[in-house]
Design an enzyme around this catalytic site. Structure first.
Site, PDB file in Angstrom:
ATOM      1  N   CYS A   2      53.543  48.219  58.154  1.00 52.72           N
ATOM      2  CA  CYS A   2      52.214  47.655  57.937  1.00 52.72           C
ATOM      3  C   CYS A   2      51.391  47.784  59.215  1.00 52.72           C
ATOM      4  CB  CYS A   2      52.213  46.193  57.522  1.00 52.72           C
ATOM      5  SG  CYS A   2      53.087  45.886  56.000  1.00 52.72           S
ATOM      6  N   GLU A 484      71.669  64.142  63.127  1.00 52.67           N
ATOM      7  CA  GLU A 484      70.215  64.112  63.286  1.00 52.67           C
ATOM      8  C   GLU A 484      69.550  65.216  62.452  1.00 52.67           C
ATOM      9  OE1 GLU A 484      68.136  62.089  64.212  1.00 52.67           O
ATOM     10  OE2 GLU A 484      66.328  63.198  64.683  1.00 52.67           O
ATOM     11  N   GLU A 491      64.801  62.956  55.409  1.00 54.74           N
ATOM     12  CA  GLU A 491      63.589  62.155  55.595  1.00 54.74           C
ATOM     13  C   GLU A 491      62.342  62.833  55.069  1.00 54.74           C
ATOM     14  OE1 GLU A 491      63.540  59.603  59.657  1.00 54.74           O
ATOM     15  OE2 GLU A 491      63.793  61.743  59.927  1.00 54.74           O
ATOM     16  N   LYS A 606      57.148  54.339  60.233  1.00 54.98           N
ATOM     17  CA  LYS A 606      57.504  54.724  61.598  1.00 54.98           C
ATOM     18  C   LYS A 606      58.221  53.599  62.326  1.00 54.98           C
ATOM     19  CE  LYS A 606      57.271  57.425  65.152  1.00 54.98           C
ATOM     20  NZ  LYS A 606      58.321  58.463  65.066  1.00 54.98           N
TER      21      LYS A 606
HETATM   22  C1  G6P Z   1      62.352  54.184  61.298  1.00 51.04           C
HETATM   23  C2  G6P Z   1      61.772  55.548  61.592  1.00 51.04           C
HETATM   24  C3  G6P Z   1      62.807  56.421  62.274  1.00 51.04           C
HETATM   25  C4  G6P Z   1      63.321  55.742  63.531  1.00 51.04           C
HETATM   26  C5  G6P Z   1      63.875  54.342  63.226  1.00 51.04           C
HETATM   27  C6  G6P Z   1      64.165  53.569  64.492  1.00 51.04           C
HETATM   28  O1  G6P Z   1      63.326  54.283  60.334  1.00 51.04           O
HETATM   29  O2  G6P Z   1      61.332  56.151  60.392  1.00 51.04           O
HETATM   30  O3  G6P Z   1      62.230  57.658  62.623  1.00 51.04           O
HETATM   31  O4  G6P Z   1      64.330  56.512  64.107  1.00 51.04           O
HETATM   32  O5  G6P Z   1      62.902  53.593  62.489  1.00 51.04           O
HETATM   33  O6  G6P Z   1      62.966  53.314  65.154  1.00 51.04           O
HETATM   34  P1  G6P Z   1      62.827  53.000  66.682  1.00 51.04           P
HETATM   35  O7  G6P Z   1      61.360  52.807  66.902  1.00 51.04           O
HETATM   36  O8  G6P Z   1      63.596  51.729  66.924  1.00 51.04           O
HETATM   37  O9  G6P Z   1      63.389  54.124  67.454  1.00 51.04           O
END
Ligand code: G6P
Length: 611
Positions: A2, A484, A491, A606
Site C-alpha cells: 500500500c 534466485e 515472480e 515491493k
Molecule cells: C517482497 C518483494 C521481493 C523482496 C521481498 C523482501 O516479496 O516482492 O522482491 O525480495 O519482499 O523484501 P526486502 O525489502 O526485505 O528485501
C-alpha cells in the site's frame, strides 16, 4: 504494501496525489483512490491501477488544496471499488487511508455494529474510520484527539492519514510499523510512504517514528506521541535524486535496474575498499567489530530475494570466517521460538528496510540480547533505525518489484563483511584477502560484459516462453543463484520454476525431467565443476533441455547443453554476482514475451509491511 500520499498547501492537490501514487505503485496496485476537501468532500476510488483511477476520473474538475491518495495491496477484502481506499466514516465526518493491518478489527467492528454503525467494505480500515468517528461524536473533542484515542484502542500496524470534514485545514498522520515520510516545503507539506513522491518538490523530510502523530496545516506542523507529548521534528536532507526514480529510456524499471548493477555494486564498495585494494573499511560496523569477531554464531534473517543473498552470505561467512551461520526466513524465525544466545550476531537483510517479518525477527533477537546488524538499501527505513549498526547497500532506489540490483549489492556487502572478518580472525592469508578484494573491484566491468549476452538471451527466451515449468540447478555458491533464478521466473512470468541443489535433483525433481522440461544449470568453473558436468549429463540422459550458464570459453559444456550463456571468469566466491545476471535477463525477456507486467507482477508488492 500500500502506498500513501498526502498534500496540504497552496497548490492543486490532485496532480500531486496522482503523480505520487504512480511513484508508489510498486507498493501495491490492485486499487487506488484519492480524496480532497474543497468545501465539500471529493472521493474517487477504483479497482485496478492508478491509470484506471485516472481514466475513471477523466475530465472531471478535481480541485482542492488538501488531499490524500492511496494505492492498495489487499489484505482484508478482495480488490474492488468498495474495498479501495480512501474510506469514509459512516456519518461522513472522516476520511482515512491506511497501510498495515488492524488485528483487533473484528472485535471493534462488532462493537461498532452494536452501536448502530453500518459498514460498506470488508476492510479493517473502515473499522478504524468508524472508531475514530464514534469517539469523536461521543464527547466534544478535536479530530486529532479522536484519532489518538482511537489508536490507543487498536492492535496492529498502521501508517495512516486522516482528514476531518469539520477541520478542513488539517491532515492528521500516524505511524506504527508502516513507514511515513513528511516532506517540508514552503507553506506546504507532503506525506508519503517513502520519499519518492516528495523528492521533486522538496528535499527536506521528516521520517516519522512508531507512535508518532503529526497534525499538519499548511503553515504549521505539530509532531507528538499518541499520548499527546510534543516532539521536536528532526528535519533531514534527502540524498535521493529525481533521475534515480525514472526509467531513463528503458522499457521497464526492472531492465534499467539489471543494467544498473555495475554501478550499484561499484557504489556499494566505493569508499569501503582502500585505493591500494589492500583493505576493507565498513564504517557502519566499526564500533561493533570486536563483538562481531567474537560472535558464537551469525543468524541471518530475511525474506524473498534478500533471503537468497543471505544464503550466499552463509557460504561466505562459513568458508572464510569459520563462524557458523544460520539463514532464517523472518516469518519462521519470529514464531518458532528459536534459540538465540546473547553472543549471537543477527544480520537482517532487506532492500526496503520495512519488511514486517524481518523487522519482527530483529525485535525478537534484540529482546534475547543478541547484537543486531542491518544490510539495507533504503536509507532511514525502519530496519536500519532499529539495528545496533549496519551497512547500507548503495544500489539506489529499486522500483521493479522483482529485486535485481539490490540482490547483487547485498551480496557485495556480505562479501566485504566475510572477507574482513576472515582477515581480522587470521582465517585467510593476506594474499587471498588482497586477491579477492581486487577481484571484487573487477566485478562491475565483468558484469558489463555479461550484459552483452542480452540479445542471445532474448533468442533463447523466445524458444521457451510458452513452457509451464522450469528447473534451476546449481551447486555450492551457485545453489542460491539457482533459487534466485527460479524465483525471478516465477515472480514475473508466472511460470512454475524450482531451484534445487544440482545433486539433490536425484532425490525427486529428476522425475520431472523429460523432453519438455527446460533445465537451467548454473555451471561456471569452480571446485564442483566436474560434478555439475555430471549433473548436466544426467539431465541430458533423460532428454531434458539444458540451458547452461558457463564460464567464457567453456567448450566442454557447449558440447552437451542445448544452449550456453557465457559469463566472464571470476573466483567461485564471487560467482553469484556474475551468474545471476543472465538469469535476471532470461526471466525478464520471457515475462515481456508472455505479455506480463514486469514491473508490477500480479499479487506481489515491493515492500511487504504486513506479516
Ligand atoms: C517482497 C518483494 C521481493 C523482496 C521481498 C523482501 O516479496 O516482492 O522482491 O525480495 O519482499 O523484501 P526486502 O525489502 O526485505 O528485501
Amino acid at each position: 504494501m500500500c502506498g500513501i500520499v498526502g498534500y496540504i498547501g497552496d497548490k492543486e492537490a490532485y496532480p500531486i496525489l496522482i503523480n505520487g501514487l504512480k511513484r508508489l505503485e510498486y507498493r501495491g496496485y490492485d486499487s487506488a483512490g484519492v480524496a480532497l476537501l474543497n468545501g465539500e468532500t471529493l472521493l474517487y476510488k477504483r479497482k485496478g491501477k492508478v491509470s484506471d483511477l485516472e481514466s475513471f476520473i477523466g475530465q472531471q474538475m478535481v480541485t482542492g488544496k488538501i488531499g490524500m491518495g492511496h494505492t492498495r495491496w489487499a489484505t482484508h477484502g478482495e480488490p474492488n471499488d468498495v474495498n479501495a481506499h480512501p474510506h469514509a466514516s459512516f456519518h461522513k465526518n472522516f476520511i482515512i487511508i491506511h497501510n498495515g493491518i488492524i488485528e483487533n478489527y473484528a472485535r471493534l467492528k462488532e462493537k461498532l455494529i452494536h452501536r448502530g454503525y453500518e459498514f460498506q467494505s470488508e476492510t479493517d480500515t473502515e473499522v478504524l474510520a468508524n472508531l475514530i468517528e464514534y469517539i469523536y461524536l461521543s464527547n466534544p473533542m478535536t479530530a486529532e484527539m479522536a484519532v489518538r484515542l482511537a489508536l490507543s484502542k487498536v492492535v496492529g500496524a498502521y501508517g495512516l492519514v486522516v482528514m476531518c470534514k469539520n477541520e478542513p485545514d488539517k491532515l492528521i498522520a500516524a505511524r506504527k510499523g508502516s513507514p511515513l515520510v513528511i516532506g517540508v516545503g514552503q507553506g506546504e507539506y507532503f506525506l508519503a510512504s517513502d520519499a519518492t513522491p516528495i523528492v521533486e518538490y522538496t528535499k527536506s523530510v521528516i521520517y516519522m517514528n512508531d507512535d508518532d502523530v503529526a497534525v499538519i496545516q499548511k503553515n504549521e506542523l505539530q509532531l507528538k506521541t499518541i499520548q499527546n507529548q510534543s516532539l521536536i521534528p528532526n528535519i533531514q536532507e534527502l540524498s535521493l535524486d529525481i533521475g534515480e526514480i525514472d526509467k531513463m529510456g528503458f522499457d521497464h524499471f526492472m531492465l534499467k535496474e539489471i543494467y544498473e548493477q555495475p554501478k550499484a555494486i561499484a557504489d556499494t564498495f566505493r569508499g569501503r575498499i582502500t585505493p591500494d585494494l589492500m583493505n576493507i573499511h565498513l564504517g557502519g560496523l566499526h564500533a561493533v567489530w570486536p563483538d562481531l569477531e567474537k560472535a558464537r554464531r551469525i543468524i541471518i534473517v530475511a525474506c524473498g530475494t534478500s533471503w537468497h543473498a543471505g544464503l550466499v552470505g552463509e557460504y561466505l561467512f562459513e568458508e572464510f570466517a569459520r563462524i557458523p551461520v544460520e539463514v532464517e526466513y523472518g516469518s519462521e524465525f519470529r514464531y518458532r521460538k528459536p534459540v538465540i544466545y546473547s553472543d549471537d550476531v543477527v544480520i537482517a537483510i532487506s532492500q526496503s528496510g520495512e519488511t514486517a517479518d524481518t523487522l519482527a525477527a530483529i525485535r525478537l533477537a534484540k529482546e534475547a540480547g543478541a547484537m543486531v546488524l542491518g544490510i539495507c538499501n533504503v536509507v532511514g527505513s525502519s530496519i536500519p533505525r532499529e539495528t545496533d549498526a549496519g551497512v547500507y547497500t548503495h544500489a539506489g532506489p529499486e522500483i521493479g518489484v522483482a529485486s535485481t540490483k539490490a540482490f547483487t549489492a547485498q551480496v557485495t556487502v556480505l562479501t566485504m563483511m566475510a572477507l574482513k572478518l576472515a582477515h581480522n580472525k587470521y582465517q585467510i592469508s593476506n594474499e587471498q584477502y588482497h586477491h579477492l578484494i581486487k577481484e571484487l573491484t573487477l566485478i562491475p566491468e565483468k558484469i558489463e560484459r555479461a550484459l552483452g549476452a542480452n540479445e542471445h538471451i532474448k533468442t533463447i527466451s523466445k524458444l521457451y516462453k510458452d513452457r509451464n515449468n522450469a528447473i534451476y540447478l546449481g551447486r555450492g555458491f551457485l545453489f542460491p543463484v539457482a533459487l534466485e533464478g527460479a524465483l525471478k521466473l516465477k515472480e514475473i512470468s508466472y511460470i512454475h520454476a524450482e531451484g534445487y541443489p544440482a545433486a539433490e535433483m536425484k532425490h525427486g525433481p529428476i522425475a520431472l525431467i523429460d523432453e519438455n522440461m527446460p533445465v537451467v544449470v548454473i555451471a561456471t568453473k569452480d571446485s564442483s565443476y566436474e560434478k555439475i558436468v555430471s549433473n548436466i549429463q544426467e539431465v541430458k540422459a533423460r532428454n531434458g533441455i539444458v540451458i547452461a550458464v558457463v564460464t567464457e570459453g567453456d567448450d566442454t559444456i557447449k558440447k552437451m547443453a542445448n544452449h550456453v550463456i557465457e559469463v566472464p571468469e571470476t573466483p567461485e566466491h564471487l560467482a553469484p554476482l556474475m551468474s545471476v545476471i543472465p538469469l535476471q535477463l532470461l526471466s525478464y525477456h520471457i515475462a515481456v514475451m508472455r505479455g506480463c507486467n514486469v514491473d508490477q507482477p500480479r499479487n506481489l508488492a515491493k515492500s511487504v509491511t504486513v506479516e
